[in-house]
Write an enzyme that holds these catalytic residues in place. Structure first.
Site, PDB file in Angstrom:
ATOM      1  CD1 TRP A   1       5.760  37.322 -50.175  1.00  0.00           C
ATOM      2  CD2 TRP A   1       5.600  37.870 -52.345  1.00  0.00           C
ATOM      3  NE1 TRP A   1       4.612  36.743 -50.664  1.00  0.00           N
ATOM      4  CE2 TRP A   1       4.493  37.058 -51.989  1.00  0.00           C
ATOM      5  CE3 TRP A   1       5.704  38.319 -53.655  1.00  0.00           C
ATOM      6  CZ2 TRP A   1       3.506  36.697 -52.915  1.00  0.00           C
ATOM      7  CZ3 TRP A   1       4.718  37.964 -54.575  1.00  0.00           C
ATOM      8  CH2 TRP A   1       3.635  37.156 -54.202  1.00  0.00           C
TER       9      TRP A   1
ATOM     10  CG  HIS B   1      11.347  45.395 -42.627  1.00  0.00           C
ATOM     11  ND1 HIS B   1      12.467  44.676 -42.304  1.00  0.00           N
ATOM     12  CD2 HIS B   1      10.306  44.538 -42.525  1.00  0.00           C
ATOM     13  CE1 HIS B   1      12.113  43.418 -42.045  1.00  0.00           C
ATOM     14  NE2 HIS B   1      10.808  43.306 -42.170  1.00  0.00           N
TER      15      HIS B   1
ATOM     16  CD  GLU C   1       7.894  43.486 -38.848  1.00  0.00           C
ATOM     17  OE1 GLU C   1       7.306  42.482 -39.258  1.00  0.00           O
ATOM     18  OE2 GLU C   1       8.810  44.028 -39.482  1.00  0.00           O
TER      19      GLU C   1
ATOM     20  N   GLY D   1       6.684  37.499 -42.888  1.00  0.00           N
ATOM     21  CA  GLY D   1       7.791  37.376 -43.837  1.00  0.00           C
ATOM     22  C   GLY D   1       7.830  35.981 -44.438  1.00  0.00           C
ATOM     23  N   GLY D   2       8.685  35.140 -43.894  1.00  0.00           N
ATOM     24  CA  GLY D   2       8.943  33.800 -44.441  1.00  0.00           C
ATOM     25  C   GLY D   2       7.682  33.001 -44.742  1.00  0.00           C
TER      26      GLY D   2
HETATM   27  C1  PEP Z   1       9.188  40.594 -41.721  1.00  0.00           C
HETATM   28  O1  PEP Z   1       9.926  40.514 -42.685  1.00  0.00           O
HETATM   29  O2  PEP Z   1       8.586  41.675 -41.497  1.00  0.00           O
HETATM   30  C2  PEP Z   1       9.024  39.434 -40.855  1.00  0.00           C
HETATM   31  C3  PEP Z   1       8.276  39.562 -39.801  1.00  0.00           C
HETATM   32  O3  PEP Z   1       9.677  38.288 -41.227  1.00  0.00           O
HETATM   33  P1  PEP Z   1       9.453  36.799 -40.603  1.00  0.00           P
HETATM   34  O4  PEP Z   1       7.961  36.576 -40.557  1.00  0.00           O
HETATM   35  O5  PEP Z   1      10.133  35.882 -41.546  1.00  0.00           O
HETATM   36  O6  PEP Z   1      10.039  36.809 -39.233  1.00  0.00           O
END
Ligand code: PEP
Length: 255
Positions: free
Chosen positions: A10, A95, A167, A234-235
């Site tokens: 979040w 992260h 990521e 994330g979002g």
């Molecule tokens: C994250 O915050 O780890 C992420 C992958 O964000 P989003 O899904 O918004 O790209």
């Protein structure tokens, strides 16, 4: 056999009140859902309340970050021991927002990973290349460095139990996800390296999840890749319906 793992990060969103309302709704929706691990990483202020709302349910709770010292004069920091006591079972470490905005190096990621394990938390260790690095064909080199240094001094058994989140930085919060083929290639590379570094058993046991603009409409193709064991979202984890749709589409029967 690795059970799919879906975690919602979040970031700095949701008050305690909003977080608890979300988890109360989510716990009802996942009550009868098996064969998948579902985890929420709220901001620190909501960690304890979310853990209470998730107690005895199949919703797990993660801290978004931890500090490596147990206690001391570290204004603004929260230790892994404190996060554990507040109810966390997992801790996101390294992260890309922490690396980029707060200067976290691989050495810091390593200290945090070790501290999380020592406190009884399962680390979710994030790695990934920037767009520049991908364009220079340095993706694998960057992943190798971040994983080797980030997991330094961990035993094979400790690596087996943790979660690695691939990521790509260029995909986080940009709406531009890696294609299933790009994610599959990076995950296969990570698995190959784990096999070389910690052996086949640990490599086969360790979860490698994908993060970067995961949405209900792209999760199916991503988790269909053999080495993609779930997602860090994330979002799309901020809305219970979209998060639940991602959970549902990640279950083995749904693929
Ligand atoms: C994250 O915050 O780890 C992420 C992958 O964000 P989003 O899904 O918004 O790209």
């Amino acid at each position: 056999m690795r059970i799919p793992f879906i975690a919602g990060n979040w970031k700095m969103f949701k008050t305690v009140h909003e977080a608890v309302l979300f988890v109360k709704e989510l716990r009802g929706l996942v009550k009868d859902v098996s064969g998948i691990e579902v985890v929420i990483a709220p901001p620190f202020t909501a960690l304890h309340a979310v853990a209470e709302a998730a107690r005895s349910t199949n919703v797990g709770v993660a801290a978004q970050n931890v500090y490596w010292e147990r206690e001391g004069a570290f204004t603004g920091e929260v230790s892994a021991v404190m996060a554990k006591e507040a109810g966390a079972e997992y801790a996101i470490v390294g992260h890309s927002e922490r690396r980029r905005l707060f200067g976290e190096s691989d050495a810091i990621v390593n200290r945090k990973t070790l501290a999380a394990i020592a406190a009884g938390l399962t680390p979710i260790v994030c790695v990934g290349e920037t767009l520049e690095e991908r364009e220079r064909n340095q993706t694998f080199e960057v992943l190798d460095r971040q994983i080797k240094n980030g997991l330094d001094r961990l035993t094979a058994e400790q690596v087996a139990e943790l979660i690695l989140a691939y990521e790509p930085v260029w995909a986080i919060g940009t709406g531009r996800n890696a294609t299933a083929a790009q994610a599959g290639e990076a995950h296969a590379h990570i698995r190959k390296r784990l096999r070389q570094w910690v052996g086949g058993d640990a490599a086969d046991h360790c979860h490698v999840i994908y993060g970067g603009s995961v949405k209900p409409d792209n999760i199916g193709a991503l988790v269909a890749e053999p080495d993609v064991d779930g997602a860090l979202v994330g979002g799309a984890s901020l809305d219970v319906k979209s998060f639940m749709s991602i959970v549902t589409k990640s279950r083995p029967a749904a693929v």
